[in-house]
Design an enzyme around this catalytic site. Structure first.
Site, PDB file in Angstrom:
ATOM      1  N   SER A  93     -13.480   9.183   1.512  1.00 40.69           N
ATOM      2  CA  SER A  93     -13.286  10.443   0.797  1.00 40.69           C
ATOM      3  C   SER A  93     -11.939  11.061   1.145  1.00 40.69           C
ATOM      4  O   SER A  93     -11.401  10.824   2.217  1.00 40.69           O
ATOM      5  CB  SER A  93     -14.394  11.439   1.123  1.00 40.69           C
ATOM      6  OG  SER A  93     -14.123  12.655   0.436  1.00 40.69           O
TER       7      SER A  93
ATOM      8  N   LYS B 192     -21.995   8.658   1.777  1.00 36.84           N
ATOM      9  CA  LYS B 192     -20.908   9.021   0.840  1.00 36.84           C
ATOM     10  C   LYS B 192     -21.504   9.581  -0.460  1.00 36.84           C
ATOM     11  O   LYS B 192     -20.961  10.517  -1.055  1.00 36.84           O
ATOM     12  CB  LYS B 192     -20.028   7.795   0.550  1.00 36.84           C
ATOM     13  CG  LYS B 192     -18.945   8.049  -0.514  1.00 36.84           C
ATOM     14  CD  LYS B 192     -17.934   9.059  -0.041  1.00 36.84           C
ATOM     15  CE  LYS B 192     -16.841   9.528  -0.949  1.00 36.84           C
ATOM     16  NZ  LYS B 192     -16.514   9.006  -2.199  1.00 36.84           N
TER      17      LYS B 192
ATOM     18  N   HIS C 228     -22.400  13.067   0.227  1.00 37.67           N
ATOM     19  CA  HIS C 228     -21.140  13.821   0.267  1.00 37.67           C
ATOM     20  C   HIS C 228     -20.729  14.193  -1.167  1.00 37.67           C
ATOM     21  O   HIS C 228     -20.385  15.336  -1.461  1.00 37.67           O
ATOM     22  CB  HIS C 228     -20.059  12.978   0.947  1.00 37.67           C
ATOM     23  CG  HIS C 228     -18.661  13.476   0.716  1.00 37.67           C
ATOM     24  ND1 HIS C 228     -17.985  13.277  -0.475  1.00 37.67           N
ATOM     25  CD2 HIS C 228     -17.811  14.169   1.515  1.00 37.67           C
ATOM     26  CE1 HIS C 228     -16.801  13.835  -0.406  1.00 37.67           C
ATOM     27  NE2 HIS C 228     -16.661  14.382   0.799  1.00 37.67           N
ATOM     28  N   ASN C 229     -20.761  13.214  -2.052  1.00 32.52           N
ATOM     29  CA  ASN C 229     -20.335  13.484  -3.433  1.00 32.52           C
ATOM     30  C   ASN C 229     -21.286  14.450  -4.131  1.00 32.52           C
ATOM     31  O   ASN C 229     -20.856  15.293  -4.912  1.00 32.52           O
ATOM     32  CB  ASN C 229     -20.246  12.177  -4.230  1.00 32.52           C
ATOM     33  CG  ASN C 229     -19.004  11.391  -3.873  1.00 32.52           C
ATOM     34  OD1 ASN C 229     -18.454  11.554  -2.783  1.00 32.52           O
ATOM     35  ND2 ASN C 229     -18.560  10.542  -4.763  1.00 32.52           N
TER      36      ASN C 229
ATOM     37  N   GLU D 290     -20.415  17.761  -3.010  1.00 32.22           N
ATOM     38  CA  GLU D 290     -19.163  18.115  -3.698  1.00 32.22           C
ATOM     39  C   GLU D 290     -19.467  18.670  -5.106  1.00 32.22           C
ATOM     40  O   GLU D 290     -18.896  19.691  -5.510  1.00 32.22           O
ATOM     41  CB  GLU D 290     -18.303  16.847  -3.772  1.00 32.22           C
ATOM     42  CG  GLU D 290     -16.957  16.995  -4.401  1.00 32.22           C
ATOM     43  CD  GLU D 290     -16.242  15.630  -4.435  1.00 32.22           C
ATOM     44  OE1 GLU D 290     -16.164  14.954  -3.382  1.00 32.22           O
ATOM     45  OE2 GLU D 290     -15.784  15.236  -5.516  1.00 32.22           O
TER      46      GLU D 290
HETATM   47  P1  NBP Z   1      -8.032   2.710  -9.638  1.00 27.30           P
HETATM   48  O1  NBP Z   1      -8.579   2.812 -11.010  1.00 27.30           O
HETATM   49  O2  NBP Z   1      -6.758   3.408  -9.310  1.00 27.30           O
HETATM   50  O3  NBP Z   1      -7.829   1.165  -9.294  1.00 27.30           O
HETATM   51  C1  NBP Z   1      -8.838   0.240  -9.556  1.00 27.30           C
HETATM   52  C2  NBP Z   1      -8.484  -1.091  -8.903  1.00 27.30           C
HETATM   53  O4  NBP Z   1      -9.557  -2.008  -9.155  1.00 27.30           O
HETATM   54  C3  NBP Z   1      -7.225  -1.720  -9.458  1.00 27.30           C
HETATM   55  O5  NBP Z   1      -6.517  -2.306  -8.392  1.00 27.30           O
HETATM   56  C4  NBP Z   1      -7.791  -2.790 -10.399  1.00 27.30           C
HETATM   57  O6  NBP Z   1      -6.941  -3.886 -10.603  1.00 27.30           O
HETATM   58  C5  NBP Z   1      -8.987  -3.220  -9.626  1.00 27.30           C
HETATM   59  N1  NBP Z   1      -9.950  -4.013 -10.417  1.00 27.30           N
HETATM   60  C6  NBP Z   1     -10.741  -3.653 -11.433  1.00 27.30           C
HETATM   61 BR1  NBP Z   1     -10.756  -2.008 -12.219  1.00 27.30          BR
HETATM   62  N2  NBP Z   1     -11.510  -4.635 -11.891  1.00 27.30           N
HETATM   63  C7  NBP Z   1     -11.193  -5.683 -11.122  1.00 27.30           C
HETATM   64  C8  NBP Z   1     -11.653  -7.009 -11.101  1.00 27.30           C
HETATM   65  N3  NBP Z   1     -12.613  -7.444 -11.902  1.00 27.30           N
HETATM   66  N4  NBP Z   1     -11.087  -7.841 -10.207  1.00 27.30           N
HETATM   67  C9  NBP Z   1     -10.117  -7.397  -9.374  1.00 27.30           C
HETATM   68  N5  NBP Z   1      -9.654  -6.132  -9.349  1.00 27.30           N
HETATM   69  C10 NBP Z   1     -10.194  -5.289 -10.210  1.00 27.30           C
HETATM   70  O7  NBP Z   1      -9.206   3.114  -8.672  1.00 27.30           O
HETATM   71  P2  NBP Z   1      -9.151   3.989  -7.329  1.00 27.30           P
HETATM   72  O8  NBP Z   1      -9.051   5.405  -7.654  1.00 27.30           O
HETATM   73  O9  NBP Z   1      -8.157   3.381  -6.385  1.00 27.30           O
HETATM   74  O10 NBP Z   1     -10.631   3.743  -6.765  1.00 27.30           O
HETATM   75  C11 NBP Z   1     -11.036   2.544  -6.114  1.00 27.30           C
HETATM   76  C12 NBP Z   1     -12.429   2.759  -5.580  1.00 27.30           C
HETATM   77  O11 NBP Z   1     -12.405   3.886  -4.672  1.00 27.30           O
HETATM   78  C13 NBP Z   1     -13.453   3.147  -6.667  1.00 27.30           C
HETATM   79  O12 NBP Z   1     -14.705   2.623  -6.339  1.00 27.30           O
HETATM   80  C14 NBP Z   1     -13.490   4.658  -6.595  1.00 27.30           C
HETATM   81  O13 NBP Z   1     -14.708   5.182  -7.080  1.00 27.30           O
HETATM   82  C15 NBP Z   1     -13.334   4.885  -5.101  1.00 27.30           C
HETATM   83  N6  NBP Z   1     -12.796   6.198  -4.732  1.00 27.30           N
HETATM   84  C16 NBP Z   1     -11.816   6.800  -5.466  1.00 27.30           C
HETATM   85  C17 NBP Z   1     -11.328   8.045  -5.060  1.00 27.30           C
HETATM   86  C18 NBP Z   1     -10.242   8.753  -5.814  1.00 27.30           C
HETATM   87  O14 NBP Z   1     -10.006   9.940  -5.530  1.00 27.30           O
HETATM   88  N7  NBP Z   1      -9.549   8.091  -6.729  1.00 27.30           N
HETATM   89  C19 NBP Z   1     -11.853   8.654  -3.907  1.00 27.30           C
HETATM   90  C20 NBP Z   1     -12.840   7.997  -3.174  1.00 27.30           C
HETATM   91  C21 NBP Z   1     -13.295   6.767  -3.596  1.00 27.30           C
HETATM   92  P3  NBP Z   1      -5.954  -3.965 -11.865  1.00 27.30           P
HETATM   93  O15 NBP Z   1      -4.691  -3.257 -11.445  1.00 27.30           O
HETATM   94  O16 NBP Z   1      -5.761  -5.401 -12.093  1.00 27.30           O
HETATM   95  O17 NBP Z   1      -6.638  -3.288 -13.013  1.00 27.30           O
END
Ligand code: NBP
Length: 479
Positions: free
Chosen positions: A129, A183, A186-187, A190
């Site tokens: 988070s 987590k 937590h969400n 939130e």
């Molecule tokens: P993003 O949307 O920024 O990035 C997603 C990533 O997943 C990219 O690197 C993408 O690769 C990859 N991906 C996908 Br989509 N499908 C794939 C597949 N089949 N094989 C390999 N790679 C794949 O997400 P993020 O915000 O970095 O979130 C990542 C995780 O963290 C999620 O589960 C999210 O819920 C969680 N999270 C996010 C936040 C936040 O504030 N953003 C906070 C806490 C947790 P590509 O570039 O090839 O599409």
């Protein structure tokens, strides 16, 4: 070739920032992203002078890691996690550690932990988070799963986590899906905190007639007291933001809240556990209602009215009431969230460290707030109170806030402004502190139409009775 301490799969928002955090703290890493262009852009922007190696395939990534291999998946939850695990498996050996840092559903994590354990792979589900900034400069981390992995990964993740008073916001939470479960809660919390703040803003604007700057001033002042928290702090910032035409930006934002599922999971889990998680559930429902924009527009034309405003002379009194309502309702929300975690811990056999969980959320995460230290103190009492509302500190706090809380809810009800989270929290509080509630009537109704029987206050608890309500009125004691 020098081997990397960790490999990261996924260089989206979170993966890229965690990679930079790890690198900044001195860990050599390898990175892989499905879309190579993103990897190139990342290395172009940040690779210079850092010990970061690029992998052009998952096999290549595995080959760059020391033993046991540590791989962090930072990809979208669901099929992507499943697919990557499948693709990685042929290259992994027993003892290797696979960490899913995304927002995966805890039951998926539990299943993956079992399936991978059968292959000798240590699977960890780690809640992360703090968004982009947290990931880069110190997130709150909630790891659980294969306990055998913890000694290997502890130093790395406790080093990059947020720190409060010398304690890292990263502790082991238990086996299976424990980390992702915490987590999820937590969400859910939130969702509740955000809904409460939104309701208070709406009342300030429409019932009290405050300007956005006045509202921002209030939140900024509140952030210096009991309500000190990240969400209160950013609400002040948000309210001050102007659009290009100089008007408050928030008034031009479509009033439909998005959601990615963790709030719904929390509410569904509470129903399954029979835990009255009313506030978070109301927050989820409020987002669902917000999504029906066109239907609401039609209903507003048919049923709506412009709320009246309180006299200016009463504003200060109502602002104090809103402060107390927000504080008391937040206490109810955390009370319910911890109730749910306690129930889940019993069901799943997790020894969740409740006090430590409160400490994990003190920094680096979206729900960080001042009173989390007081929650830790409550779980350190002997015996631990049955709920936070029965803790001497919180009982006194909520009693102090009660009068204002009622005023705020009456303000909402009287002006026809929806405040489902503030008011459902008050209903929970009133129900919770009621020694003899209304369910005697429900039991009588159930017995009347369905002969479901009832127990009596004046007889032993094991005995069940049925009254012939529609007949001669006689009572039968059932064996
Ligand atoms: P993003 O949307 O920024 O990035 C997603 C990533 O997943 C990219 O690197 C993408 O690769 C990859 N991906 C996908 Br989509 N499908 C794939 C597949 N089949 N094989 C390999 N790679 C794949 O997400 P993020 O915000 O970095 O979130 C990542 C995780 O963290 C999620 O589960 C999210 O819920 C969680 N999270 C996010 C936040 C936040 O504030 N953003 C906070 C806490 C947790 P590509 O570039 O090839 O599409």
């Amino acid at each position: 070739m020098t081997q990397s301490a960790i490999g990261i799969v996924g260089l989206g928002v979170m993966g890229a920032n965690l990679a930079l955090n790890l690198s900044h703290k001195g860990f050599r890493l390898s990175v892989y992203n499905r879309t190579a262009a993103l990897t190139s852009a990342f290395m172009h922007a940040h690779g210079q002078g850092r010990a970061i190696a690029v992998a052009d395939s998952l096999q290549d990534l595995v080959s760059q890691l020391g033993s046991p291999r540590v791989i962090l998946l930072m990809v979208t939850a669901g099929p992507a996690v499943e697919a990557i695990i499948e693709q990685l498996l042929p290259w992994l050996d027993a003892g290797d550690i696979l960490i899913d840092g995304g927002n995966s559903y805890y039951q998926d994590t539990d299943r993956r932990w079992r399936e991978l354990a059968a292959k000798g792979i240590h699977f960890v589900g780690m809640g992360v988070s703090g968004g982009e900034d947290g990931a880069r400069f110190g997130p709150s981390l909630m790891p659980g799963g294969a306990a055998a992995a913890w000694p290997t990964i502890r130093d790395m993740f406790q080093t990059i986590a947020a720190q409060v008073d010398g304690l890292p916001c990263c502790q082991w939470l238990g086996d299976g899906g424990a980390g992702h479960y915490v987590k999820m809660i937590h969400n859910g919390i939130e969702y509740g905190d955000m809904q409460l703040i939104a309701e208070v803003c709406h009342l300030m604007q429409h019932a009290l007639g405050l300007s956005h700057d006045a509202m921002a001033d209030c939140f900024a002042a509140w952030n210096g007291g009991r309500l000190e928290s990240y969400l209160v702090q950013i609400t002040a910032l948000i309210l001050r933001q102007r659009d290009r035409d100089g008007r408050p930006l928030v008034d031009s934002i479509l009033d439909q809240a998005g959601q990615k599922g963790t709030g719904v999971w929390t509410a569904q889990d509470a129903l399954d556990e029979a835990v009255p998680l009313t506030l978070i559930t109301e927050a989820v429902h409020a987002r669902m209602l917000s999504a029906r924009k066109s239907e609401r527009l039609a209903a507003a034309a048919l049923l709506g009215s412009v709320p009246t405003r309180v006299p200016v002379a009463q504003r200060a009194m109502y602002l104090d009431a809103l402060h107390d309502a927000l504080y008391a309702a937040k206490l109810v929300s955390y009370t319910q969230g911890f109730m749910l975690m306690q129930s889940a811990a019993t069901k799943h056999g997790w020894a969740l460290p409740f006090g430590d969980i409160a400490l994990l959320w003190r920094a680096g995460c979206i729900i960080r707030s001042r009173f989390l230290g007081d929650i830790k103190n409550s779980f350190a009492r002997d015996p631990v109170p049955p709920s936070l509302l029965q803790d001497p500190f919180f009982a006194a706090e909520v009693k102090n806030a009660e009068a204002g809380w009622r005023k705020a809810v009456m303000l909402a009800v009287g002006h026809g402004i929806a405040a489902p989270a503030l008011s459902s929290a008050l209903a929970f509080y009133d129900g919770y502190r009621c020694a003899y509630g209304s369910s005697n009537i429900i039991q009588a109704q159930r017995d009347c139409f369905g002969a479901h029987t009832y127990q009596r206050l004046d007889r032993d608890a094991a005995s069940h009775f049925h009254t012939r309500w529609l007949g001669d009125g006689g009572e039968e004691k059932l064996p």
